[in-house]
Scaffold this motif. Structure first.
Motif, PDB file in Angstrom:
ATOM      1  N   GLN A 141       0.847  -1.192   0.000  1.00  0.00           N
ATOM      2  CA  GLN A 141       0.000   0.000   0.000  1.00  0.00           C
ATOM      3  C   GLN A 141       0.885   1.245   0.000  1.00  0.00           C
ATOM      4  OE1 GLN A 141      -3.491  -0.168   2.721  1.00  0.00           O
ATOM      5  NE2 GLN A 141      -2.623  -2.102   3.442  1.00  0.00           N
ATOM      6  N   ILE A 142       0.388   2.293  -0.661  1.00  0.00           N
ATOM      7  CA  ILE A 142       1.058   3.599  -0.678  1.00  0.00           C
ATOM      8  C   ILE A 142       0.065   4.639  -0.171  1.00  0.00           C
ATOM      9  CG2 ILE A 142       2.121   5.376  -2.115  1.00  0.00           C
ATOM     10  CD1 ILE A 142       3.037   3.242  -4.018  1.00  0.00           C
ATOM     11  N   VAL A 143       0.532   5.483   0.724  1.00  0.00           N
ATOM     12  CA  VAL A 143      -0.289   6.570   1.256  1.00  0.00           C
ATOM     13  C   VAL A 143       0.257   7.882   0.712  1.00  0.00           C
ATOM     14  CG1 VAL A 143      -1.066   7.757   3.340  1.00  0.00           C
ATOM     15  CG2 VAL A 143      -0.853   5.270   3.336  1.00  0.00           C
ATOM     16  N   LEU A 144      -0.626   8.624  -0.001  1.00  0.00           N
ATOM     17  CA  LEU A 144      -0.253   9.899  -0.588  1.00  0.00           C
ATOM     18  C   LEU A 144      -1.221  10.978  -0.136  1.00  0.00           C
ATOM     19  CD1 LEU A 144       0.354   8.774  -4.272  1.00  0.00           C
ATOM     20  CD2 LEU A 144       2.074   9.836  -2.858  1.00  0.00           C
ATOM     21  N   GLY A 145      -0.777  12.197  -0.116  1.00  0.00           N
ATOM     22  CA  GLY A 145      -1.663  13.316   0.168  1.00  0.00           C
ATOM     23  C   GLY A 145      -2.324  13.795  -1.100  1.00  0.00           C
ATOM     24  N   VAL A 146      -3.574  14.232  -0.967  1.00  0.00           N
ATOM     25  CA  VAL A 146      -4.265  14.835  -2.105  1.00  0.00           C
ATOM     26  C   VAL A 146      -3.496  16.075  -2.534  1.00  0.00           C
ATOM     27  CG1 VAL A 146      -6.402  15.982  -2.825  1.00  0.00           C
ATOM     28  CG2 VAL A 146      -6.504  13.930  -1.412  1.00  0.00           C
ATOM     29  N   SER A 147      -3.418  16.319  -3.847  1.00  0.00           N
ATOM     30  CA  SER A 147      -2.620  17.417  -4.374  1.00  0.00           C
ATOM     31  C   SER A 147      -3.025  18.744  -3.756  1.00  0.00           C
ATOM     32  CB  SER A 147      -2.763  17.483  -5.896  1.00  0.00           C
ATOM     33  OG  SER A 147      -2.047  18.580  -6.395  1.00  0.00           O
ATOM     34  N   SER A 148      -2.036  19.520  -3.371  1.00  0.00           N
ATOM     35  CA  SER A 148      -2.295  20.841  -2.810  1.00  0.00           C
ATOM     36  C   SER A 148      -2.258  21.929  -3.884  1.00  0.00           C
ATOM     37  CB  SER A 148      -1.251  21.158  -1.728  1.00  0.00           C
ATOM     38  OG  SER A 148       0.049  21.107  -2.271  1.00  0.00           O
ATOM     39  N   ARG A 149      -2.076  21.531  -5.151  1.00  0.00           N
ATOM     40  CA  ARG A 149      -2.080  22.513  -6.230  1.00  0.00           C
ATOM     41  C   ARG A 149      -3.496  23.001  -6.508  1.00  0.00           C
ATOM     42  NH1 ARG A 149      -0.137  20.216 -11.284  1.00  0.00           N
ATOM     43  NH2 ARG A 149      -1.520  18.536 -10.670  1.00  0.00           N
ATOM     44  N   GLY A 150      -3.575  24.178  -7.052  1.00  0.00           N
ATOM     45  CA  GLY A 150      -4.882  24.735  -7.385  1.00  0.00           C
ATOM     46  C   GLY A 150      -5.528  23.997  -8.547  1.00  0.00           C
ATOM     47  N   LYS A 151      -6.816  24.293  -8.751  1.00  0.00           N
ATOM     48  CA  LYS A 151      -7.568  23.605  -9.821  1.00  0.00           C
ATOM     49  C   LYS A 151      -7.022  23.948 -11.192  1.00  0.00           C
ATOM     50  CE  LYS A 151     -11.831  23.282  -7.111  1.00  0.00           C
ATOM     51  NZ  LYS A 151     -13.274  23.626  -7.034  1.00  0.00           N
ATOM     52  N   LEU A 152      -6.589  25.192 -11.383  1.00  0.00           N
ATOM     53  CA  LEU A 152      -6.051  25.574 -12.681  1.00  0.00           C
ATOM     54  C   LEU A 152      -4.794  24.780 -13.013  1.00  0.00           C
ATOM     55  CD1 LEU A 152      -6.232  27.434 -15.141  1.00  0.00           C
ATOM     56  CD2 LEU A 152      -4.867  29.122 -13.879  1.00  0.00           C
ATOM     57  N   ALA A 153      -3.921  24.611 -12.000  1.00  0.00           N
ATOM     58  CA  ALA A 153      -2.696  23.851 -12.234  1.00  0.00           C
ATOM     59  C   ALA A 153      -2.992  22.395 -12.534  1.00  0.00           C
ATOM     60  CB  ALA A 153      -1.777  23.961 -11.021  1.00  0.00           C
ATOM     61  N   GLN A 154      -4.051  21.857 -11.941  1.00  0.00           N
ATOM     62  CA  GLN A 154      -4.389  20.453 -12.170  1.00  0.00           C
ATOM     63  C   GLN A 154      -4.930  20.213 -13.574  1.00  0.00           C
ATOM     64  OE1 GLN A 154      -6.648  18.568  -8.997  1.00  0.00           O
ATOM     65  NE2 GLN A 154      -5.864  20.053  -7.513  1.00  0.00           N
TER      66      GLN A 154
END
Length: 826
Positions: A319-332
């Motif tokens: 299993q890998i635990v990652l944080g949800v992206s902290s980038r803005g919606k435009l960057a995504q």
């Protein structure tokens, strides 16, 4: 010649059936036609184990003479000469008798393996070197016979012979393991259910690690990259951001749901070494993950998702635990991000995307510093204001130049401005230059219109090239500055780390190096508002600190001297996190040091009870039996019998008196309360009194003391006690016909008394052991004394300012050298 194969039967405790299982395997191999011999097997009187020997060929043991006692060990030379296909060698951790070719039996086994002979052997988990202290803490018994873990891990096969604690205790109670008189003591001490359960878990976990190594090797050899879910391994990816604490705790909860799961934290660093994370945050998160039982790792890669997955597959993560992206919606919209990409490429590895406070809020990290200084940027704008009009005037004065030449010269000017002032002055130069070219050099002149399409294309290309070159130059300058900052940070960290590693007190060394590096007046570390470490000038009040770095809820670092730049503060934050770790390590070391005397006292108390429980009872029982016989009215003794009984009682009481006296003197020595009354005395007076105290058996001792020997400065009573112990010890181990010798000589300002015996001697690496209280090296058949004689002799000698050291006797044996200062009157 092919090396032999090693098969080890591993047990959690004595009596689980290791030797039985080993002999079963030996019997099966012999039935299949394999040439099997029994090199050495310890049956310990167990009938079932002895029966398993059956028709197996047994190589006779070699007899070794040691201190007047004949001991038997495996005859290594005979087994090597016999050259069987398989040799059965019990008790891998066994220590061979002095005089054997190898000190340890596992060294004998190594020779057999090198000779191409396969070996079946046994070992208990408590004998593994890495677990020795853990087992001692659990059971209260320190194992002196150990075997290096590498020897066991190198075995081709390790088979666990398992048995539940209840079954093992039942076997013990039925007399299948120890003799009847030892059962109650064993069940109440080493074989307690809790001890056996803990030892069983240690054995299972150690074997699980061994199996993991074999599995990893198999996967590597067969190029298997897919995840095999043999054990849960949770990898948590850290960016160095504040969300890391949340991710670590979430991953730890996932790991806690499965017993035996592994927790691994990993940070992927960019391979350009520039866009790194906050080192202080990563240092704090490393401490957090290790406090939760996990491990911290750092890997380098340009493609973060692929580097993360490569690491996860290498450790067989599930299993890998990652944080949800902290980038803005435009960057995504322009990039899927690490989380989405990792999930798409993860294959059989489960990926947990954990939300946090900064999710989808955009990056709010530190603002990147501009590539060039403010002075350079002002100079760039000035170059635009003054340089472009001047260039225009020069070109207007040279009408022969074509538009192409004019554009190239303006482009060169833009590049020059970018080198001076960076991006924004260069952009202004590009726009201004395009306007000047249009107005002065492109027909129709004096208007912002262009008559020919070719001229328009040329001006457009000029603007694009000017902007692109300006961007590249500015990026190169920014990268150079970041690289210089990263190099300075790395050099500072390396310098501080080196000073800490070389220092005796890591915390103080860390703070002192930090103060010197940033030329601070003082550095103070506070824990819950209380100063725990301080270097530099007098400690200022917390409110007067120039810089305050908060590490966690309780620890704060105060810096006094001057304000720090933002880049320097990053390094200080990293040092503050390491200082917190050093503080905790110092406290743990202090607690361990405080506990060590208690543990030593407990060990001494346990050894004392174990030794005295037997040695006090023996003379008491003999004396009581003799007195009871004399008082008995049922038996009539003649004079000879009565004299023998009285002599027995007298001898037993003398032994008891000597034992109690030694114990009291040892306690006084350890308490520092032993009185020493040193005077000038002749060795020729003290030695005969010591021989008289020993009794008739000392008549054979040869004494050689020169007539002109100076006086020795010592307490006559204590010196006599020392000589009694040393000569008695020499008599005990001297063979018949070779009596001990006592000699005396002058050595500078000292007198040397040598007590020489010609017994079996002691290996040099065990010389210090003979002076430990309650130790009787090799006295497996000796049941007299508690092993205090030599320990007491050295203690009394040192109390008088002398030394007592062992040495080899030429021709074999042991010589005790007693050195004391000469008298003041000589």
């Amino acid at each position: 010649m092919a090396r032999g194969e090693l098969r080890i039967y591993l047990g959690a405790a004595p009596g689980v059936g290791k030797t039985y299982a080993m002999l079963e395997e030996a019997g099966r191999r012999a039935e299949r036609g394999t040439d099997v011999v029994v090199a050495v097997v310890e049956t310990h009187g167990r009938k079932d184990t002895s029966a398993m020997l059956g028709d197996l060929e047994v190589v006779p043991r070699a007899a070794i003479e040691y201190r007047g006692t004949e001991l038997t060990e495996m005859d290594l030379d005979s087994v090597l000469a016999r050259r069987p296909q398989v040799a059965v060698v019990d008790e891998l951790a066994h220590t061979n008798a002095p005089g054997s070719r190898n000190t340890k039996r596992w060294q004998d086994v190594a020779e057999l393996l090198d000779a191409g002979i396969s070996v079946l052997t046994t070992v208990n988990i408590q004998h593994l070197e890495s677990l020795n202290d853990v087992v001692a803490q659990i059971t209260g018994v320190e194992q002196r016979e150990t075997v290096p873990d590498a020897v066991v891990r190198a075995a081709g096969q390790v088979e666990l012979v398992d048995m539940t604690p209840e079954t093992l205790r039942r076997r013990m109670a039925h007399g299948n393991i120890y003799a009847a008189e030892k059962i109650d003591a064993a069940l109440g001490n080493y074989f307690r259910a809790g001890n056996l359960t803990a030892l069983r878990e240690l054995a299972l976990l150690w074997l699980a690690d061994k199996v993991d190594e074999q599995l990893d090797q198999y996967r590597t050899d067969h190029h298997i990259n897919a995840t095999w879910e043999t054990r849960e391994r949770i990898v948590v990816a850290l960016t160095g951001g504040p969300e890391g604490d949340t991710l670590i705790r979430r991953a730890a909860r996932i790991a806690a749901r499965t017993r035996g799961a592994d927790l691994l934290a990993v940070h992927v660093s960019r391979n350009d070494g520039l866009a790194g994370a906050d080192p202080a945050a990563l240092a704090h998160q490393q401490v957090l993950v290790e406090s939760l039982g996990g491990s911290y790792h750092q890997v380098i890669g340009s493609d973060i998702p692929r580097a993360l997955l490569d690491f996860a597959r290498a450790v067989n993560a599930t299993q890998i635990v990652l944080g949800v992206s902290s980038r803005g919606k435009l960057a995504q919209l322009f990039s899927a991000g690490v989380g989405v990409t990792t999930t798409a490429l993860s294959g059989s590895i489960d990926v947990h995307l954990v939300t946090h406070e900064r999710a989808a809020q955009g990056r709010r990290g530190r603002r990147e510093p501009t590539a060039l200084s403010r002075r350079r940027r002002i100079a760039g704008f000035a170059a635009v204001a003054a340089g472009l009009p001047a260039l225009t005037a020069v070109l207007k004065s040279i009408p022969a130049l074509s538009l192409t030449n004019d554009i190239l010269l303006f482009l060169a000017a833009v590049i020059g401005v970018s080198l001076i002032g960076g991006l924004w002055p260069a952009l202004l130069a590009a726009i201004t230059g395009s306007l000047l070219l249009n107005w002065f050099f492109t027909p129709p002149f004096g208007r912002f219109t262009i008559a020919e399409g070719g001229h328009l294309l040329a001006l457009a290309i000029f603007v694009v090239i000017a902007i692109a070159v300006s961007w590249v130059v500015d990026t190169a300058a920014r990268t150079t500055r970041q690289a210089a900052q990263a190099s300075a940070d790395a050099q500072t960290l390396a310098t501080v780390a080196g000073s800490v590693l070389r220092g005796q007190r890591p915390l103080t060394a860390l703070l002192e190096r930090l103060r010197e590096t940033f030329t601070l007046a003082s550095v103070t570390l506070l824990d819950q508002g209380v100063a725990v470490a301080h270097v530099g000038q007098a400690q200022p009040a917390a409110r007067d600190a120039d810089v305050e770095v908060k590490v966690d809820d309780t620890v704060t670092m105060l810096l006094h001297g001057h304000r720090l730049e933002a880049s320097d503060r990053r390094i200080v934050e990293a040092f503050a996190a390491q200082a917190t770790l050093a503080l905790r390590q110092e406290r743990l070391a202090a607690e361990a040091a405080a506990a060590k005397p208690l543990a030593e006292a407990d060990r001494m108390r346990t050894a004392l009870l174990a030794a005295v429980s037997h040695d006090l009872r023996t003379p008491l029982a003999s004396a009581k039996a003799a007195v009871a016989g004399l008082r008995s009215e049922e038996v009539v003794f003649d004079d000879d019998d009565r004299a023998e009984l009285l002599a027995t009682a007298d001898e037993s009481l003398d032994r008891l008196t000597a034992l109690v006296t030694n114990l009291l003197d040892m306690s006084r020595l350890q308490a520092g309360a032993l009185g020493v009354n040193a005077v000038d005395v002749g060795a020729e007076d003290v030695v005969p009194r010591a021989l008289d105290d020993i009794g008739p058996q000392a008549r054979s001792v040869a004494v050689h003391i020169p007539d002109d020997l100076p006086l020795v400065h010592a307490d006559p009573g204590l010196l006599e006690r020392i000589l009694v112990n040393l000569i008695t010890n020499a008599l005990r181990y001297s063979p018949a016909g070779k009596a001990p010798v006592v000699t005396a000589s002058v050595l500078g300002a000292s007198i040397e008394l040598r007590i020489i015996d010609h017994g079996p001697g002691i290996a040099e690496d065990r010389w210090n052991d003979v002076f430990l209280p309650f130790q009787r090296l090799g006295d497996r058949d000796n049941h007299t004394g508690v092993g205090l004689g030599l320990a007491l002799a050295r203690g009394l000698t040192e109390a008088m300012g002398g030394t007592l050291v062992p040495d080899h006797t030429p021709g074999g044996g042991l010589t005790m050298i007693l050195t004391l200062p000469t008298g003041s009157s000589t």
